[in-house]
Scaffold this active site. Structure first.
Site, PDB file in Angstrom:
ATOM      1  N   TYR A 193      12.437  10.258  46.774  1.00 46.50           N
ATOM      2  CA  TYR A 193      11.188  10.788  47.341  1.00 46.50           C
ATOM      3  C   TYR A 193      10.848  10.150  48.696  1.00 46.50           C
ATOM      4  O   TYR A 193      10.001  10.661  49.418  1.00 46.50           O
ATOM      5  CB  TYR A 193      10.000  10.607  46.384  1.00 46.50           C
ATOM      6  CG  TYR A 193      10.199  11.164  44.989  1.00 46.50           C
ATOM      7  CD1 TYR A 193      11.256  12.018  44.687  1.00 46.50           C
ATOM      8  CD2 TYR A 193       9.323  10.838  43.955  1.00 46.50           C
ATOM      9  CE1 TYR A 193      11.441  12.508  43.413  1.00 46.50           C
ATOM     10  CE2 TYR A 193       9.503  11.331  42.668  1.00 46.50           C
ATOM     11  CZ  TYR A 193      10.575  12.154  42.402  1.00 46.50           C
ATOM     12  OH  TYR A 193      10.756  12.641  41.137  1.00 46.50           O
ATOM     13  N   ASP A 216       4.506   7.777  39.448  1.00 44.71           N
ATOM     14  CA  ASP A 216       5.921   8.139  39.300  1.00 44.71           C
ATOM     15  C   ASP A 216       6.540   8.439  40.657  1.00 44.71           C
ATOM     16  O   ASP A 216       6.213   9.440  41.289  1.00 44.71           O
ATOM     17  CB  ASP A 216       6.042   9.384  38.399  1.00 44.71           C
ATOM     18  CG  ASP A 216       7.494   9.742  38.138  1.00 44.71           C
ATOM     19  OD1 ASP A 216       8.060   9.220  37.161  1.00 44.71           O
ATOM     20  OD2 ASP A 216       8.079  10.519  38.924  1.00 44.71           O
ATOM     21  N   HIS A 239      18.035   9.149  37.348  1.00 46.74           N
ATOM     22  CA  HIS A 239      17.359  10.377  37.779  1.00 46.74           C
ATOM     23  C   HIS A 239      18.033  11.644  37.222  1.00 46.74           C
ATOM     24  O   HIS A 239      17.371  12.571  36.783  1.00 46.74           O
ATOM     25  CB  HIS A 239      17.339  10.402  39.315  1.00 46.74           C
ATOM     26  CG  HIS A 239      16.217  11.177  39.906  1.00 46.74           C
ATOM     27  ND1 HIS A 239      15.570  10.790  41.061  1.00 46.74           N
ATOM     28  CD2 HIS A 239      15.611  12.321  39.525  1.00 46.74           C
ATOM     29  CE1 HIS A 239      14.624  11.677  41.347  1.00 46.74           C
ATOM     30  NE2 HIS A 239      14.637  12.609  40.437  1.00 46.74           N
ATOM     31  N   LYS A 288      13.359   5.582  40.244  1.00 43.91           N
ATOM     32  CA  LYS A 288      14.583   6.162  39.670  1.00 43.91           C
ATOM     33  C   LYS A 288      15.816   5.887  40.525  1.00 43.91           C
ATOM     34  O   LYS A 288      15.723   5.794  41.753  1.00 43.91           O
ATOM     35  CB  LYS A 288      14.415   7.693  39.517  1.00 43.91           C
ATOM     36  CG  LYS A 288      13.101   8.085  38.877  1.00 43.91           C
ATOM     37  CD  LYS A 288      12.956   9.579  38.651  1.00 43.91           C
ATOM     38  CE  LYS A 288      11.527   9.931  38.264  1.00 43.91           C
ATOM     39  NZ  LYS A 288      10.616  10.161  39.387  1.00 43.91           N
TER      40      LYS A 288
HETATM   41  N1  NAP Z   1      12.926  13.485  37.292  1.00 43.21           N
HETATM   42  C1  NAP Z   1      13.025  14.557  38.028  1.00 43.21           C
HETATM   43  O1  NAP Z   1      14.132  15.108  38.249  1.00 43.21           O
HETATM   44  C2  NAP Z   1      11.781  15.172  38.589  1.00 43.21           C
HETATM   45  C3  NAP Z   1      11.816  16.469  39.142  1.00 43.21           C
HETATM   46  C4  NAP Z   1      10.628  17.022  39.650  1.00 43.21           C
HETATM   47  C5  NAP Z   1       9.438  16.289  39.567  1.00 43.21           C
HETATM   48  N2  NAP Z   1       9.432  15.017  39.030  1.00 43.21           N
HETATM   49  C6  NAP Z   1       8.189  14.203  38.967  1.00 43.21           C
HETATM   50  O2  NAP Z   1       7.141  14.969  38.365  1.00 43.21           O
HETATM   51  C7  NAP Z   1       6.040  15.090  39.257  1.00 43.21           C
HETATM   52  C8  NAP Z   1       5.318  16.419  39.072  1.00 43.21           C
HETATM   53  O3  NAP Z   1       6.194  17.512  39.221  1.00 43.21           O
HETATM   54  P1  NAP Z   1       6.192  18.494  40.499  1.00 43.21           P
HETATM   55  O4  NAP Z   1       5.721  17.759  41.683  1.00 43.21           O
HETATM   56  O5  NAP Z   1       7.540  19.119  40.531  1.00 43.21           O
HETATM   57  O6  NAP Z   1       5.220  19.669  40.115  1.00 43.21           O
HETATM   58  P2  NAP Z   1       3.783  19.884  39.433  1.00 43.21           P
HETATM   59  O7  NAP Z   1       3.096  18.598  39.196  1.00 43.21           O
HETATM   60  O8  NAP Z   1       4.007  20.813  38.304  1.00 43.21           O
HETATM   61  O9  NAP Z   1       3.034  20.728  40.565  1.00 43.21           O
HETATM   62  C9  NAP Z   1       2.737  20.205  41.814  1.00 43.21           C
HETATM   63  C10 NAP Z   1       2.265  21.348  42.715  1.00 43.21           C
HETATM   64  O10 NAP Z   1       1.058  21.906  42.198  1.00 43.21           O
HETATM   65  C11 NAP Z   1      -0.011  21.732  43.140  1.00 43.21           C
HETATM   66  N3  NAP Z   1      -1.195  21.326  42.345  1.00 43.21           N
HETATM   67  C12 NAP Z   1      -1.462  20.116  41.817  1.00 43.21           C
HETATM   68  N4  NAP Z   1      -2.606  20.125  41.124  1.00 43.21           N
HETATM   69  C13 NAP Z   1      -3.089  21.381  41.216  1.00 43.21           C
HETATM   70  C14 NAP Z   1      -4.253  21.997  40.708  1.00 43.21           C
HETATM   71  N5  NAP Z   1      -5.126  21.325  39.962  1.00 43.21           N
HETATM   72  N6  NAP Z   1      -4.450  23.319  40.986  1.00 43.21           N
HETATM   73  C15 NAP Z   1      -3.559  24.018  41.745  1.00 43.21           C
HETATM   74  N7  NAP Z   1      -2.433  23.482  42.239  1.00 43.21           N
HETATM   75  C16 NAP Z   1      -2.197  22.163  41.983  1.00 43.21           C
HETATM   76  C17 NAP Z   1       0.443  20.657  44.100  1.00 43.21           C
HETATM   77  O11 NAP Z   1      -0.052  20.848  45.415  1.00 43.21           O
HETATM   78  P3  NAP Z   1      -0.971  19.755  46.185  1.00 43.21           P
HETATM   79  O12 NAP Z   1      -0.233  18.455  46.237  1.00 43.21           O
HETATM   80  O13 NAP Z   1      -1.155  20.382  47.530  1.00 43.21           O
HETATM   81  O14 NAP Z   1      -2.244  19.661  45.395  1.00 43.21           O
HETATM   82  C18 NAP Z   1       1.967  20.888  44.096  1.00 43.21           C
HETATM   83  O15 NAP Z   1       2.295  21.947  44.981  1.00 43.21           O
HETATM   84  C19 NAP Z   1       6.704  14.908  40.635  1.00 43.21           C
HETATM   85  O16 NAP Z   1       5.782  14.624  41.654  1.00 43.21           O
HETATM   86  C20 NAP Z   1       7.687  13.795  40.339  1.00 43.21           C
HETATM   87  O17 NAP Z   1       6.999  12.546  40.298  1.00 43.21           O
HETATM   88  C21 NAP Z   1      10.589  14.473  38.541  1.00 43.21           C
END
Ligand code: NAP
Length: 275
Positions: A54, A49, A112, A79
């Site tokens: 990004y 994704d 998005h 997106k």
């Molecule tokens: N459509 C939208 O508006 C929107 C908004 C936000 C996100 N997204 C998408 O959703 C994806 C995921 O959401 P997100 O990046 O906001 O947050 P998330 O996946 O909830 O959390 C990511 C964070 O958690 C850490 N992490 C990952 N695995 C872990 C584990 N097993 N134990 C401890 N910490 C861990 C990562 O650090 P490290 O990388 O250092 O491991 C990072 O800081 C995004 O990357 C993006 O593709 C979309």
């Protein structure tokens, strides 16, 4: 049938989408994104994704092409960013994303954010891209029920996916039920609450009970609610940990305990504020 890393859901347009993927928001362009995607693909992830916002579409494309995995086995989402809304602008922005990715087609193209005033025109562009076969499936992101109620009666086909913030602290039960009733696949972003709530006592207690990590419990909770889930990590050990969520099942009582953590608290900007 029990879920596995190979499991896919059938979307309302007949395409299949993996149930678990890697998110790459805040993965730095260049080596960091390339390595994370390569490692995820080696681990068995088949959904990546990204988004124009990004700034790492190019690296996602490189890692996908260099993986040696047949293109049709990998599901790539990108997106349309807010500044590219409108019919012609959306078409142009898509071609820009496709060039960056270096792919012949994109599996899923999402709006998005539901930008007021222009989102309906942008949706027409997505319909066109799908008709032309440049995008296999089209969908939206951050659409709340009023945004979907505006879109559905005016579109010949419904969006296949709605990607929203979803974790126990933002359960969004009504939206989940609405999307299920309209056969729109809900996809969980920030499923780990960005790693900010992993020490919450209830999450830790449930994790200890199943001999799993807090992150695995959060991912499993979204999967068991029927969502596609896209945790982000750039660390190989966490990429593996986050995919190792198919060897256990949360019991109904534990699901309910996690459901009850809902605070309706958004980490991202709250899309309910968008008219
Ligand atoms: N459509 C939208 O508006 C929107 C908004 C936000 C996100 N997204 C998408 O959703 C994806 C995921 O959401 P997100 O990046 O906001 O947050 P998330 O996946 O909830 O959390 C990511 C964070 O958690 C850490 N992490 C990952 N695995 C872990 C584990 N097993 N134990 C401890 N910490 C861990 C990562 O650090 P490290 O990388 O250092 O491991 C990072 O800081 C995004 O990357 C993006 O593709 C979309």
């Amino acid at each position: 049938m029990a879920l596995s890393l190979q499991s896919r859901v059938t979307l309302n347009d007949g395409s299949n989408m993996p149930v678990l993927g890697l998110g790459v928001w805040q993965a730095a362009a260049g080596k960091e994104t390339r390595k994370a995607v390569a490692h995820a693909l080696e681990t068995g992830y088949r959904l990546i994704d990204t988004a124009k916002l990004y700034g790492n579409e190019r690296d996602v494309g490189i890692a996908v092409r260099e993986s040696g995995i047949p293109r049709e086995e990998i599901f790539v989402t990108t997106k349309l960013w807010n500044s590219d809304h409108g019919y012609e602008s959306a078409l142009r922005a898509f071609q820009g994303s496709r060039r960056e990715l270096g792919l012949e087609y994109v599996d899923l193209y999402l709006i998005h954010w539901p930008v007021p005033g222009l989102r309906q025109e942008s949706w027409k562009a997505l319909l066109k891209l799908r008709e032309q076969g440049e995008v296999r499936s089209i969908g939206v992101s951050n659409y709340m029920i009023p945004h979907l109620e505006e879109l559905l009666p005016t579109s010949p086909i419904p969006p296949s996916v709605n990607q929203v913030e979803f974790h126990p602290f933002l359960f969004q039960k009504e939206l989940l039920e609405y999307c299920r009733a309209h056969r729109i696949q809900l996809e969980a972003y920030s499923p780990l609450a960005r790693g900010q709530r992993l020490k919450h006592p209830v999450i830790r207690e449930v994790a200890t009970k199943y001999d799993r990590t807090p992150a695995q419990v959060l991912i499993r909770w979204s999967l068991q609610h029927g969502l596609v889930v896209i945790p982000k990590s750039v660390r190989p050990e966490r990429i593996r940990e986050n995919a190792d969520v198919f060897g256990f099942e949360l019991k109904a009582a534990d699901m309910a305990r996690l459901d009850a953590l809902d605070e309706r608290s958004h980490l991202a900007w709250n899309p309910e504020d968008l008219p």
